[in-house]
Design a protein around this motif. Structure first.
Motif, PDB file in Angstrom:
ATOM      1  N   ALA A   1      41.416 -42.018  25.019  1.00  0.00           N
ATOM      2  CA  ALA A   1      42.082 -40.789  25.428  1.00  0.00           C
ATOM      3  C   ALA A   1      43.556 -40.779  25.013  1.00  0.00           C
ATOM      4  CB  ALA A   1      41.962 -40.617  26.943  1.00  0.00           C
ATOM      5  N   ALA A   2      44.010 -39.587  24.597  1.00  0.00           N
ATOM      6  CA  ALA A   2      45.398 -39.380  24.183  1.00  0.00           C
ATOM      7  C   ALA A   2      45.970 -38.190  24.959  1.00  0.00           C
ATOM      8  CB  ALA A   2      45.457 -39.091  22.688  1.00  0.00           C
ATOM      9  N   PRO A   3      47.294 -38.131  25.142  1.00  0.00           N
ATOM     10  CA  PRO A   3      47.886 -36.996  25.882  1.00  0.00           C
ATOM     11  C   PRO A   3      47.505 -35.637  25.294  1.00  0.00           C
ATOM     12  CG  PRO A   3      49.492 -38.745  25.639  1.00  0.00           C
ATOM     13  CD  PRO A   3      48.291 -39.158  24.813  1.00  0.00           C
ATOM     14  N   SER A   4      47.258 -35.582  23.981  1.00  0.00           N
ATOM     15  CA  SER A   4      46.886 -34.309  23.343  1.00  0.00           C
ATOM     16  C   SER A   4      45.520 -33.809  23.818  1.00  0.00           C
ATOM     17  CB  SER A   4      46.849 -34.474  21.815  1.00  0.00           C
ATOM     18  OG  SER A   4      45.902 -35.457  21.450  1.00  0.00           O
ATOM     19  N   GLN A   5      44.766 -34.655  24.492  1.00  0.00           N
ATOM     20  CA  GLN A   5      43.463 -34.230  25.009  1.00  0.00           C
ATOM     21  C   GLN A   5      43.556 -33.684  26.440  1.00  0.00           C
ATOM     22  OE1 GLN A   5      41.474 -38.027  23.959  1.00  0.00           O
ATOM     23  NE2 GLN A   5      40.076 -36.749  22.738  1.00  0.00           N
ATOM     24  N   THR A   6      44.755 -33.623  26.973  1.00  0.00           N
ATOM     25  CA  THR A   6      44.963 -32.953  28.262  1.00  0.00           C
ATOM     26  C   THR A   6      44.630 -31.477  28.094  1.00  0.00           C
ATOM     27  OG1 THR A   6      46.662 -34.486  29.013  1.00  0.00           O
ATOM     28  CG2 THR A   6      46.688 -32.271  29.972  1.00  0.00           C
ATOM     29  N   SER A   7      43.663 -30.997  28.865  1.00  0.00           N
ATOM     30  CA  SER A   7      43.174 -29.637  28.685  1.00  0.00           C
ATOM     31  C   SER A   7      42.158 -29.320  29.780  1.00  0.00           C
ATOM     32  CB  SER A   7      42.526 -29.503  27.306  1.00  0.00           C
ATOM     33  OG  SER A   7      42.261 -28.157  26.985  1.00  0.00           O
ATOM     34  N   VAL A   8      41.669 -28.101  29.734  1.00  0.00           N
ATOM     35  CA  VAL A   8      40.513 -27.730  30.553  1.00  0.00           C
ATOM     36  C   VAL A   8      39.316 -27.640  29.617  1.00  0.00           C
ATOM     37  CG1 VAL A   8      39.487 -26.054  32.109  1.00  0.00           C
ATOM     38  CG2 VAL A   8      41.960 -26.456  32.169  1.00  0.00           C
ATOM     39  N   TYR A   9      38.250 -28.306  29.989  1.00  0.00           N
ATOM     40  CA  TYR A   9      37.065 -28.364  29.151  1.00  0.00           C
ATOM     41  C   TYR A   9      35.951 -27.525  29.782  1.00  0.00           C
ATOM     42  CZ  TYR A   9      39.375 -32.075  26.636  1.00  0.00           C
ATOM     43  OH  TYR A   9      40.267 -32.793  25.870  1.00  0.00           O
ATOM     44  N   PHE A  10      35.410 -26.622  28.980  1.00  0.00           N
ATOM     45  CA  PHE A  10      34.312 -25.772  29.433  1.00  0.00           C
ATOM     46  C   PHE A  10      33.067 -26.064  28.610  1.00  0.00           C
ATOM     47  CE2 PHE A  10      36.329 -23.075  32.434  1.00  0.00           C
ATOM     48  CZ  PHE A  10      37.623 -22.854  31.996  1.00  0.00           C
ATOM     49  N   CYS A  11      31.971 -26.171  29.320  1.00  0.00           N
ATOM     50  CA  CYS A  11      30.665 -26.235  28.695  1.00  0.00           C
ATOM     51  C   CYS A  11      30.015 -24.866  28.828  1.00  0.00           C
ATOM     52  CB  CYS A  11      29.825 -27.295  29.400  1.00  0.00           C
ATOM     53  SG  CYS A  11      28.151 -27.491  28.771  1.00  0.00           S
ATOM     54  N   ALA A  12      29.240 -24.463  27.844  1.00  0.00           N
ATOM     55  CA  ALA A  12      28.549 -23.180  27.890  1.00  0.00           C
ATOM     56  C   ALA A  12      27.161 -23.341  27.308  1.00  0.00           C
ATOM     57  CB  ALA A  12      29.330 -22.116  27.114  1.00  0.00           C
ATOM     58  N   SER A  13      26.294 -22.419  27.681  1.00  0.00           N
ATOM     59  CA  SER A  13      24.956 -22.423  27.102  1.00  0.00           C
ATOM     60  C   SER A  13      24.511 -20.993  26.833  1.00  0.00           C
ATOM     61  CB  SER A  13      23.952 -23.119  28.016  1.00  0.00           C
ATOM     62  OG  SER A  13      23.623 -22.321  29.142  1.00  0.00           O
ATOM     63  N   SER A  14      23.536 -20.838  25.951  1.00  0.00           N
ATOM     64  CA  SER A  14      23.010 -19.499  25.678  1.00  0.00           C
ATOM     65  C   SER A  14      21.575 -19.587  25.184  1.00  0.00           C
ATOM     66  CB  SER A  14      23.886 -18.764  24.663  1.00  0.00           C
ATOM     67  OG  SER A  14      23.858 -19.409  23.418  1.00  0.00           O
ATOM     68  N   HIS A  15      20.821 -18.528  25.464  1.00  0.00           N
ATOM     69  CA  HIS A  15      19.458 -18.411  24.953  1.00  0.00           C
ATOM     70  C   HIS A  15      19.514 -17.808  23.550  1.00  0.00           C
ATOM     71  CE1 HIS A  15      15.207 -17.745  24.739  1.00  0.00           C
ATOM     72  NE2 HIS A  15      15.390 -16.454  24.606  1.00  0.00           N
ATOM     73  N   ARG A  16      20.212 -16.676  23.458  1.00  0.00           N
ATOM     74  CA  ARG A  16      20.493 -16.097  22.148  1.00  0.00           C
ATOM     75  C   ARG A  16      21.745 -16.766  21.609  1.00  0.00           C
ATOM     76  NH1 ARG A  16      20.673  -9.749  22.961  1.00  0.00           N
ATOM     77  NH2 ARG A  16      22.075 -10.123  21.205  1.00  0.00           N
ATOM     78  N   PRO A  17      21.947 -16.753  20.293  1.00  0.00           N
ATOM     79  CA  PRO A  17      23.140 -17.432  19.755  1.00  0.00           C
ATOM     80  C   PRO A  17      24.422 -16.655  19.923  1.00  0.00           C
ATOM     81  CG  PRO A  17      21.833 -16.499  17.990  1.00  0.00           C
ATOM     82  CD  PRO A  17      21.033 -16.286  19.239  1.00  0.00           C
ATOM     83  N   ASP A  18      24.551 -15.830  20.956  1.00  0.00           N
ATOM     84  CA  ASP A  18      25.813 -15.150  21.134  1.00  0.00           C
ATOM     85  C   ASP A  18      26.206 -15.031  22.601  1.00  0.00           C
ATOM     86  OD1 ASP A  18      24.342 -11.906  20.239  1.00  0.00           O
ATOM     87  OD2 ASP A  18      23.948 -13.254  21.909  1.00  0.00           O
ATOM     88  N   THR A  19      25.321 -14.665  23.489  1.00  0.00           N
ATOM     89  CA  THR A  19      25.672 -14.441  24.892  1.00  0.00           C
ATOM     90  C   THR A  19      25.770 -15.776  25.607  1.00  0.00           C
ATOM     91  OG1 THR A  19      24.387 -12.407  24.775  1.00  0.00           O
ATOM     92  CG2 THR A  19      25.062 -13.160  26.958  1.00  0.00           C
ATOM     93  N   GLN A  20      26.987 -16.234  25.802  1.00  0.00           N
ATOM     94  CA  GLN A  20      27.216 -17.571  26.341  1.00  0.00           C
ATOM     95  C   GLN A  20      27.598 -17.512  27.815  1.00  0.00           C
ATOM     96  OE1 GLN A  20      29.832 -19.881  23.843  1.00  0.00           O
ATOM     97  NE2 GLN A  20      28.834 -19.162  21.965  1.00  0.00           N
ATOM     98  N   TYR A  21      27.042 -18.449  28.580  1.00  0.00           N
ATOM     99  CA  TYR A  21      27.334 -18.585  30.002  1.00  0.00           C
ATOM    100  C   TYR A  21      28.096 -19.890  30.202  1.00  0.00           C
ATOM    101  CZ  TYR A  21      23.857 -14.936  30.394  1.00  0.00           C
ATOM    102  OH  TYR A  21      23.165 -13.765  30.240  1.00  0.00           O
TER     103      TYR A  21
END
Lengths: 111, 114
Positions: A81-101
């Motif tokens: 880990a490096a300070p540049s990786q300080t962030s908020v990380y979001f995971c998402a999923s979708s059935h179609r390749p566009d509408t992401q949850y």
């Protein structure tokens, strides 16, 4: 139906430590994604997957690794880990390749 | 580098007014466009998608798309304080290598004042 879940919610790492951010979805979605969001910025794609066993790099993959052994899970690994990786990380999923949850996010601080 | 541009704001409107949020994109071949709403400290939530030129209405929200001008907008009618959030424009890049991949703008912060 829990949707997309992420653990942990918060984490503080020291420089050089490693960790895995967990992501799971119960919607039987083929597509899964990892993003990072820095303050005041949009979302940057780190890695994505179009199905179990298939992953590919996004815009900002350096310093991260992923695996997709099942449809449900898509963990993100941070090595050294490096300070540049300080962030908020979001995971998402979708059935179609566009509408992401999106999941609720993991706030990571590297000191 | 494919880009999506938004004015970061903040955009401040009085309650009951129309809020107009704008987005431009660089990939002329893009076919799918999305608006996400993100409350402070929360995850993005999809509110609108649009694929064809013209307007698409959903309740108080209207998305507008002009592919020739590479421009997509979101109108919020009768703005409420609960609409105060950051609105992210997202565009799916063209080409088979970009299937399922969205490019996000930096977001516009909307403040609706009572």
């Amino acid at each position: 139906n829990a949707g997309v879940t992420q653990t942990p919610k918060f984490r503080i790492l020291k420089i050089g430590q490693s960790m895995t951010l967990q992501c799971a979805q119960d919607m039987n979605h083929n597509y899964m994604y990892w993003y990072r969001q820095d303050p005041g910025m949009g979302l940057k794609l780190i890695y994505y997957s179009v199905g179990a066993g298939i992953t590919d790099k996004g815009e900002v993959p350096n310093g991260y690794n992923v695996s997709r052994s099942t449809t449900e899970d898509f963990p993100l690994r941070l090595e050294l880990a490096a300070p540049s990786q300080t962030s908020v990380y979001f995971c998402a999923s979708s059935h179609r390749p566009d509408t992401q949850y999106f999941g609720p996010g993991t706030r990571l601080t590297v000191l | 580098q494919k880009e999506v541009e938004q004015n970061s704001g903040p955009l401040s409107v009085p309650e009951g007014a129309i809020a107009s949020l704008n987005c431009t994109y660089s990939d002329r071949g893009s076919q799918s466009f999305f608006w996400y709403r993100q409350y402070s400290g929360k995850s993005p939530e999809l509110i609108m998608s649009i694929y064809s030129n013209g307007d698409k209405e959903d309740g108080r929200f209207t998305a507008q798309l002009n592919k020739a001008s590479q421009y997509v907008s979101l109108l919020i009618r009768d703005s409420q304080p609960s609409d105060s959030a950051t609105y992210l424009c997202a565009v799916q890049g063209s080409g088979s290598s970009n299937t399922g991949k969205l490019i996000f703008g930096q977001g516009t912060t909307l403040q609706v004042k009572p």
